[in-house]
Design an enzyme around this catalytic site. Structure first.
Site, PDB file in Angstrom:
ATOM      1  N   ARG A   8       0.844  -1.196   0.000  1.00 33.18           N
ATOM      2  CA  ARG A   8       0.000   0.000   0.000  1.00 33.18           C
ATOM      3  C   ARG A   8       0.881   1.249   0.000  1.00 33.18           C
ATOM      4  NH1 ARG A   8      -4.856  -1.979   0.430  1.00 33.18           N
ATOM      5  NH2 ARG A   8      -5.192  -3.872   1.632  1.00 33.18           N
ATOM      6  N   ASN A   9       2.182   1.044  -0.028  1.00 35.38           N
ATOM      7  CA  ASN A   9       3.143   2.147  -0.018  1.00 35.38           C
ATOM      8  C   ASN A   9       3.204   2.764  -1.419  1.00 35.38           C
ATOM      9  OD1 ASN A   9       5.597   3.657  -0.206  1.00 35.38           O
ATOM     10  ND2 ASN A   9       6.384   2.574   1.583  1.00 35.38           N
ATOM     11  N   ASP A  71      10.711  -6.899   0.727  1.00 33.99           N
ATOM     12  CA  ASP A  71      10.968  -6.552   2.116  1.00 33.99           C
ATOM     13  C   ASP A  71      12.338  -5.911   2.120  1.00 33.99           C
ATOM     14  OD1 ASP A  71      10.287  -6.338   4.831  1.00 33.99           O
ATOM     15  OD2 ASP A  71      11.478  -8.098   5.331  1.00 33.99           O
ATOM     16  N   SER A  72      12.411  -4.812   2.797  1.00 35.05           N
ATOM     17  CA  SER A  72      13.675  -4.089   2.797  1.00 35.05           C
ATOM     18  C   SER A  72      13.864  -3.403   4.128  1.00 35.05           C
ATOM     19  CB  SER A  72      13.710  -3.068   1.652  1.00 35.05           C
ATOM     20  OG  SER A  72      12.589  -2.220   1.710  1.00 35.05           O
ATOM     21  N   LYS A 181      18.540   8.288  -6.881  1.00 36.89           N
ATOM     22  CA  LYS A 181      18.357   7.237  -5.877  1.00 36.89           C
ATOM     23  C   LYS A 181      18.077   5.893  -6.541  1.00 36.89           C
ATOM     24  CE  LYS A 181      15.515   5.846  -1.990  1.00 36.89           C
ATOM     25  NZ  LYS A 181      14.269   6.068  -1.258  1.00 36.89           N
ATOM     26  N   ARG A 187      16.583  -1.119  -3.523  1.00 36.66           N
ATOM     27  CA  ARG A 187      15.325  -1.494  -4.168  1.00 36.66           C
ATOM     28  C   ARG A 187      15.445  -1.375  -5.677  1.00 36.66           C
ATOM     29  NH1 ARG A 187      12.393   1.536  -1.400  1.00 36.66           N
ATOM     30  NH2 ARG A 187      12.085   0.057   0.280  1.00 36.66           N
TER      31      ARG A 187
END
Length: 198
Positions: A8-9, A71-72, A181, A187
């Site tokens: 949901r990010n 997952d980070s 970035k 990521r």
């Protein structure tokens, strides 16, 4: 092809869309807000890979769509790799709590308060899992080495970005443009490997 990113990010969704566009992939990338809601299990894995697979498998089970989950987190050398898989909930505040990111960041800074600057090495780590409805699974890992600084700088990014400076840089990851970035981030590396596999 529809592909679900089990999050949901919104910032993660935007980030993966940029990576997919750069790879010239014609994929409709959906987030959890774009599908019927389902009960999300807690992240109980002890590794980034475990948690990414858990979330991607669950998304496939409930939606029937090929799914990606990541997952980070931040692994601080002086804290024996912690907060690691607990990065998002390091301060103990529940998801959605106001200023949870800030509380996590302040706690890490307090925990390394007596650590000399030369021992503030850290890495952002990401595991991205791709799971298909037919059971095929792949996991891609990305890492960005760097060090922590003592006070937050920058308004971009999220989480621990304001206190992390990547190796070879003087700006925090919160001071970099999204494109800068993406080019070096944990990521970005994991998602680019995943995009290549697609």
């Amino acid at each position: 092809m529809n592909l679900l990113l089990a999050t949901r990010n919104k910032k993660k969704l935007i980030e993966l869309r940029r990576v997919m566009e750069a790879a010239a992939l014609s994929i409709d990338l959906l987030g959890l807000d774009d599908v019927d809601s389902y009960p999300e299990a807690p992240e109980t894995g002890l590794t980034f890979e475990d948690n990414a697979l858990l979330k991607a498998r669950e998304a496939v089970q409930y939606t029937g769509l090929p799914s990606i989950a990541d997952d980070s987190g931040l692994a601080v050398d002086a804290l024996n790799g912690m907060p690691g898989v607990f990065s998002a909930r390091w301060s103990g505040l529940p998801g959605g709590a106001p200023d949870r990111d800030g509380a996590n960041l302040r706690l890490v800074l307090a925990q390394v308060g007596d650590v000399p600057d030369e021992h503030l090495g850290a890495a952002f780590v990401c595991a991205a899992a791709l799971v298909y409805p037919d059971g095929r699974e792949q996991v891609f890992r990305g890492e960005m080495r760097g060090h922590l600084i003592r006070a937050p700088r920058g308004d971009g990014g999220f989480g621990y970005d304001p206190i992390f400076v990547a190796d070879g840089y003087t700006k925090t990851t919160a001071e970099l443009t999204p494109e800068e970035k993406d080019a070096i981030s944990h990521r970005g590396k994991a998602f680019r490997a995943l995009a290549t596999a697609l």
